[in-house]
Design a protein around this motif. Sequence first.
Motif, mmCIF file in Angstrom:
data_model
loop_
_atom_site.group_PDB
_atom_site.id
_atom_site.type_symbol
_atom_site.label_atom_id
_atom_site.label_comp_id
_atom_site.label_asym_id
_atom_site.label_seq_id
_atom_site.Cartn_x
_atom_site.Cartn_y
_atom_site.Cartn_z
ATOM 1 N N SER A 31 11.830 -4.385 -4.971
ATOM 2 C CA SER A 31 10.376 -4.241 -4.939
ATOM 3 C C SER A 31 9.853 -3.374 -6.079
ATOM 4 N N GLN A 33 10.388 -0.369 -7.325
ATOM 5 C CA GLN A 33 10.121 1.070 -7.301
ATOM 6 C C GLN A 33 11.262 1.885 -7.882
ATOM 7 N N VAL A 108 10.682 -3.603 3.234
ATOM 8 C CA VAL A 108 10.364 -2.649 2.162
ATOM 9 C C VAL A 108 10.152 -1.259 2.745
ATOM 10 N N ILE A 110 9.234 2.917 1.266
ATOM 11 C CA ILE A 110 8.896 3.723 0.099
ATOM 12 C C ILE A 110 9.989 4.767 -0.080
ATOM 13 N N CYS A 216 2.316 6.114 -9.529
ATOM 14 C CA CYS A 216 3.681 5.710 -9.179
ATOM 15 C C CYS A 216 4.566 6.928 -8.929
ATOM 16 N N PHE A 220 6.302 7.436 -5.420
ATOM 17 C CA PHE A 220 7.748 7.214 -5.316
ATOM 18 C C PHE A 220 8.575 8.497 -5.384
ATOM 19 N N TYR A 266 2.180 2.043 1.004
ATOM 20 C CA TYR A 266 3.014 1.052 1.693
ATOM 21 C C TYR A 266 2.495 -0.361 1.447
ATOM 22 N N GLN A 269 3.116 -1.774 -1.972
ATOM 23 C CA GLN A 269 4.477 -2.267 -2.190
ATOM 24 C C GLN A 269 4.704 -3.625 -1.538
ATOM 25 N N TYR A 273 5.640 -6.664 -4.193
ATOM 26 C CA TYR A 273 6.889 -7.415 -4.005
ATOM 27 C C TYR A 273 6.591 -8.881 -3.705
#
Length: 279
Positions: A31, A33, A108, A110, A216, A220, A266, A269, A273
């Motif tokens: 995804s 990250q 997914v 995080i 980001c 992340f 969330y 993402q 993805y």
Amino acid sequence: MSVGYFYAFFGEIMTREYDSTYFSADDCLLSGQCFRFQAENGGYFVNSDDKLCFVRTAGDTTFLTCEEEDLPYFENYFDLSVDYGEIYRAAIGQGGALAQAANRAKGVRILRQAPFETLVCFLLSQNNNIPRIKNSVRLLCEKLGRERVCLGKRYFAFPSAADMAEADEDFYRSIGAGYRARYLLSAAKAVHGGEILDENTPLTNFLGVGEKVADCISLFAFHRTEKFPVDTWMEKAYREDFGGSAKNRSDMVAFFEKKFGAYSGYFQQYLFYYKRNLS
DNA sequence: CACCAGGTCCGTT
DNA sequence: AACGGACATGGT
């Protein structure tokens, strides 16, 4: 030599099993990250900071293998104390493209990544594509990181700011950083020189960090889930799936963050993805 | 040859 | 404050 002494010296390798419904190796790693993983044996070897684990999903189970002493690190890395069922249901409740994305990408999570590593990786990410980013990060670690062995596998740790500050711009160009070489060296020197890198740091003070890269890193590395990074894929989602008409990214960020609140990161993402890999 | 990729900087209105 | 060109590089 007794068996007990053998394990005490080399450390014990252990595997834990988790329900794969909201924890899929593919969904977490593909995804976009993180950039330090390699598919192998039906799963992935995943590097974070100076550590290594192996993660594999088969059917309704996800297997996480690492050195026993690293297990707390990787359970935190994969955010395993958070209930993603609640997040998933909130996405479904939004309906539309988000519900569709969440349905396809419910595994997914995080990740909670190391701050300096996240800063460097997302400096490299700007106006770049994921395969190239992965390759540059791999070369960076191979050339500047300390060699280590875990799970019987040789690999390289992510370099420290001190290690990176000693290289020059030509080195960063040699790993494919292109014009971002200057940003990498500047950030390494700043952190090595004592610049704090925590959740309160004004990230855009780093050369080469604009709003998107800052979001980001916030998401992340510091799990700031109220952030909604907008890149080219989220621009596409904004236009195609949410009927948006704003033309600059700041307005798109404001739109999504107001709409999704603390779920922003969330949901972003799920959408990223889905748009990039699953549709 | 264009255009794109998890954008940002910097000079010009 | 807002806009647009430049920036490295490999893939389509």
